[in-house]
Design an enzyme around this catalytic site. Structure first.
Site, PDB file in Angstrom:
ATOM      1  CG  ASP A 131      -2.115   0.970   1.015  1.00  0.00           C
ATOM      2  OD1 ASP A 131      -2.095   1.759   0.048  1.00  0.00           O
ATOM      3  OD2 ASP A 131      -3.056   0.943   1.836  1.00  0.00           O
TER       4      ASP A 131
HETATM    5  C1  BGC Z   1      -4.899   3.465   0.176  1.00  0.00           C
HETATM    6  C2  BGC Z   1      -5.018   2.469  -0.956  1.00  0.00           C
HETATM    7  C3  BGC Z   1      -4.899   3.186  -2.272  1.00  0.00           C
HETATM    8  C4  BGC Z   1      -3.567   3.918  -2.305  1.00  0.00           C
HETATM    9  C5  BGC Z   1      -3.313   4.666  -3.598  1.00  0.00           C
HETATM   10  C6  BGC Z   1      -3.663   4.337   0.046  1.00  0.00           C
HETATM   11  O1  BGC Z   1      -3.700   5.387   0.943  1.00  0.00           O
HETATM   12  O2  BGC Z   1      -4.868   2.790   1.407  1.00  0.00           O
HETATM   13  O3  BGC Z   1      -6.235   1.780  -0.859  1.00  0.00           O
HETATM   14  O4  BGC Z   1      -5.028   2.295  -3.336  1.00  0.00           O
HETATM   15  O5  BGC Z   1      -3.545   4.865  -1.254  1.00  0.00           O
HETATM   16  O6  BGC Z   1      -4.063   5.816  -3.683  1.00  0.00           O
END
Ligand code: BGC
Length: 787
Positions: free
Chosen positions: A282
């Site tokens: 993530d």
């Molecule tokens: C989130 C993810 C997301 C990623 C990209 C993160 O803060 O937890 O679910 O895909 O950002 O935007």
């Protein structure tokens, strides 16, 4: 074309090497291996170490161009991209959020003559409430066509974490409290999206069930609860849909960060379940890039140059074997090979938004849930004059915030939807709301995404019409509708006061409207435009009908109006329980856990990071598994939902009275009412519990009928397999089905069981032996049932 590209890549590479002063590549450039044409091992062998450590780390946060290979930015507003190595025919690929629709910048270079709006589909919780995997696949197909047409390679979704607690800030992005529903919905969505030749990233792996302290919290959970509840949905999705990628989560799990955990990512995901794709982190997740590589977390997103440097240093200091790095790279390249970017796909930037809006509207209608309908309040009679109350009636919430949000061209408000369906809405109230909301908007100017993320603008307080206005409307209008709206998103969990529980203004308003309208023998309908569970107990007596519309995507108002008007007969059922009170929630005592502020330190971007831990003391007793087993009455139970018609169940038959490998239950469902409708049929199994503690029943299968005309019947067959009977025996590290009698209950909800039958399993079955991994290092005082 391909040839041209690789020649220009060679020139680029040469210039790049001159500029960067990089090492000399000994092989002649014309004979360089090329991705897709040469064996993979030759392509990997031809990469410099510098290229390798850049490929396993993305191009940075919304700043593609770092490293010089991705300029100009291919899809502005996409969440990230990977490093391109043109000399070896390796393109960069683009990844984009999110679970309810493509999330990219709608306007580029301030030029609004051409826009890049995407379809906001209904949120995951609504889709799951349809209990219709064909429908969810259809949504995925439309969704994936937008991913492809906007030049994106991988969609960062769907999300399938478990609704462990109603306050979870991202619950709207997730499907259910039940792993079977979550896993099946995820498979359908992945298959739909990926049918377009693009990838998905199922997220967030694993046990990521809260936003509080999301980058520092250690989730402490038993192996059994992990296997049966928190990993199960991922297991189902991986085994049945093989998504291109999996996204590891932010949290720690029984100690290490998930992205640094070999046992989670390699032993379980790859070895036990046979996952073939790549794992990405993530955004800025985890701490140690070298451990992430070793764990099998192949790609670090969005990527920083420090991460590349640390991996490079580790290789130089022999603390990371290049063999490990090469495996990470091999998996990334395998995905790149399948990508539209590699295939040089000529994307149009013009998805069929009109067609997709229809898919979105249809899905929204199939997932809304009728919670209450006293005296057949709904559907509304033709041309009834509506007094429409509630801010969100005029300012509907299509979906949640954060990366789960979508930049859509429009959202149909409820008021517009009612007008489109031919219901006159009282103009005075409409005007008062419009003025009030305009004024509120002026007081809270729009903030940037980042500012909003850091410090969300609170929703405007409910506008409070005076009692005289309400009384007047009760005299003028035929019916009152009040919409309650809630929004949430990543970064924080929801609060109890003024969120889970209604605000004082909302409570007063509902009761005043109810009194005034009831005094005139007129009804009050409450519409819930929410992303997660709220309290219903304190106010539901005031409402004659309650429609749970969830956050229904960009066609919101039209979809709600179609259900309210009876054009569509509601057929959604709850995939998450509405408890009587928050204190009844099995995780209430352990959410969001405890913090250790004295150990706080600086985390990403200098934010204070407070170490924290949360212990899942409720164990496997999540959602209905708890309420049913411990006989705690919920307000609206798992699987519940009304219809404008009635269904009778009859003739449950099992194809055998003894289990051997599988068993099929068949049951006939008849529409015994007066309106065409669809019914969700649920199959629960109660297993013997001589050697292991078991919930009183667990969902093991479900199906939805076709649209049944009044008087029409359909026979539903549901097959269950050995695995469905098994529980995870931690002492043996095995999935075991105990010998004994199993009861199959067919229900219209988890408490509304209509038919029962039983079969026997003569001998215990040990279905699979797994590894002893991910055990908690501390004792958990886990809830057990006494049956
Ligand atoms: C989130 C993810 C997301 C990623 C990209 C993160 O803060 O937890 O679910 O895909 O950002 O935007």
């Amino acid at each position: 074309m391909k040839k041209l590209r690789s020649e220009s890549s060679v020139i680029l590479f040469t210039i790049g090497m001159l500029i960067s002063g990089g090492g000399v590549f000994s092989q002649s450039s014309t004979s360089l291996p090329q991705l897709g044409k040469s064996p993979m091992r030759e392509v990997i062998a031809a990469m410099t170490l510098d290229e390798k450590v850049k490929l396993v780390v993305g191009n940075g946060f919304r700043m593609p161009g770092q490293g010089g290979q991705m300029t100009p930015e291919k899809v502005p507003g996409a969440a990230g991209s990977t490093f391109a190595i043109p000399r070896l025919g390796i393109p960069g690929i683009v990844v984009s959020d999110g679970p309810a629709g493509v999330r990219i910048n709608p306007i580029r270079n301030q030029d609004s003559s051409k826009t890049y709006y995407a379809t906001a589909f209904p949120v995951a919780t609504l889709l799951a409430s349809s209990w219709d995997t064909d429908l969810v696949k259809k949504v995925g197909m439309a969704f994936g066509s937008e991913v492809r047409d906007f030049g994106i390679d991988i969609l960062l979704g769907p999300g399938l974490n478990i609704h462990r607690n109603p306050l979870g800030g991202r619950n709207f992005e997730y499907y259910s409290e039940d792993p079977l529903v979550a896993g099946k919905m995820t498979s359908a969505m992945v298959n739909g999206i990926e049918s377009n030749g693009v990838g998905t990233s199922i997220k967030h792996f694993a046990a990521n069930n809260q936003e509080t302290d999301r980058n520092s919290v250690n989730t402490i959970v038993s192996e059994r609860a992990l296997r049966e509840i928190y990993l199960k949905g991922f297991e189902i999705a991986v085994k049945s849909a093989q998504p291109w990628t999996v996204m590891s989560s932010y949290n720690k799990l029984n100690g290490p960060y998930t992205s640094e955990n070999y046992d989670l990512i390699t032993t379980i995901l790859r070895k036990e379940w046979g996952f073939k794709g790549l794992v990405m982190s993530d955004w800025f997740g985890g701490k140690n890039p070298v451990d992430q590589m070793k764990a099998g977390n192949d790609l670090l997103m969005p990527g920083t140059s420090q991460q590349s440097q640390r991996i490079l240093d580790a290789v130089h200091h022999d603390s990371l074997d290049t063999k490990v790095l090469d495996e990470n790279i091999g998996r990334i390249l395998n995905i790149i090979l399948q990508s539209p970017s590699f295939k040089n796909y000529k994307y149009s930037d013009k998805p069929d938004l009109k067609k997709d809006a229809e898919v979105s509207r249809d899905a929204a209608e199939q997932g809304m849930i009728l919670l209450k309908n006293e005296g057949a309040t709904l559907p509304l009679k033709k041309s009834m004059k509506v007094a429409l109350f509630g801010n969100t009636s005029y300012n509907i919430i299509a979906g949640g915030t954060g990366s789960g949000d979508v930049n859509k061209a429009y959202t149909i408000s409820f008021e517009q939807g009612l007008a489109n369906a031919g219901f006159p809405v009282d103009n005075d109230i409409k005007k008062s709301y419009a003025d009030y909301l305009m004024d509120q908007k002026a007081k809270h100017p729009k903030k940037s995404f980042f500012q909003e993320f850091m410090n969300p603008t609170p929703p405007p307080q409910e506008w409070m019409p005076g009692d005289d206005v309400i009384a007047q409307k009760a005299a003028d209008a035929d019916i009152a509708i009040f919409t309650i709206g809630r929004n949430a998103g990543e970064g924080r969990d929801r609060k109890l006061e003024n969120d889970y529980y209604l605000s004082d203004t909302e409570k007063v308003l509902i009761s005043h409207i109810a009194q005034a309208f009831h005094a005139k023998n007129k009804k009050l309908v409450v519409v819930l435009n929410i992303g997660g569970v709220i309290d219903v107990t304190q106010w539901e007596n005031d409402a004659d009908a309650i429609l749970l519309a969830w956050q229904p995507g960009l066609e919101a108002g039209n979809a709600i109006a179609d259900v309210i008007s009876g054009k569509v007969n509601p057929s959604g059922k709850l995939a998450t329980t509405f408890p009587m009170d928050y204190k009844d929630v099995p995780s209430a005592k352990n959410f969001p856990g405890k913090e250790f502020p004295d150990q706080a330190k600086n985390g990403n971007f200098g934010f204070r990071e407070i170490p924290a831990e949360v212990t899942y003391e409720e164990g496997i007793y999540v959602g209905y598994r708890y309420y049913n087993t411990f006989k705690v009455k919920p307000a609206y139970e798992f699987g519940y939902g009304l219809s404008y018609t009635r269904f009778d169940y009859s003739g449950l038959k099992l194809n055998s009275s003894t289990f051997s490998g599988k068993i099929t239950a068949s049951v006939t469902v008849k529409n015994s009412g007066k309106i065409a409708g669809r019914e969700v049929v649920q199959l629960y199994v109660s297993a013997p519990s001589k050697t292991m503690d078991k919930p009183s029943e667990e969902l093991k299968g479900f199906a939805k009928t076709r649209l049944l005309q009044p008087g029409e019947s359909q026979t539903i067959n549901i097959t269950i397999y050995s695995r469905d009977l098994a529980s995870f025996d931690t002492n043996r590290e095995s999935w075991v089905a105990e010998a004994g009698t199993y009861t199959v209950s067919i229900g219209a909800s988890s408490l509304d069981i209509r038919q029962k039958a039983s079969f026997s399993l003569p001998k215990e079955l040990v279905i699979e032996k797994d590894h002893k991994v991910l055990s908690p290092t501390v004792e958990i005082n886990e809830l057990k049932s006494v049956r």
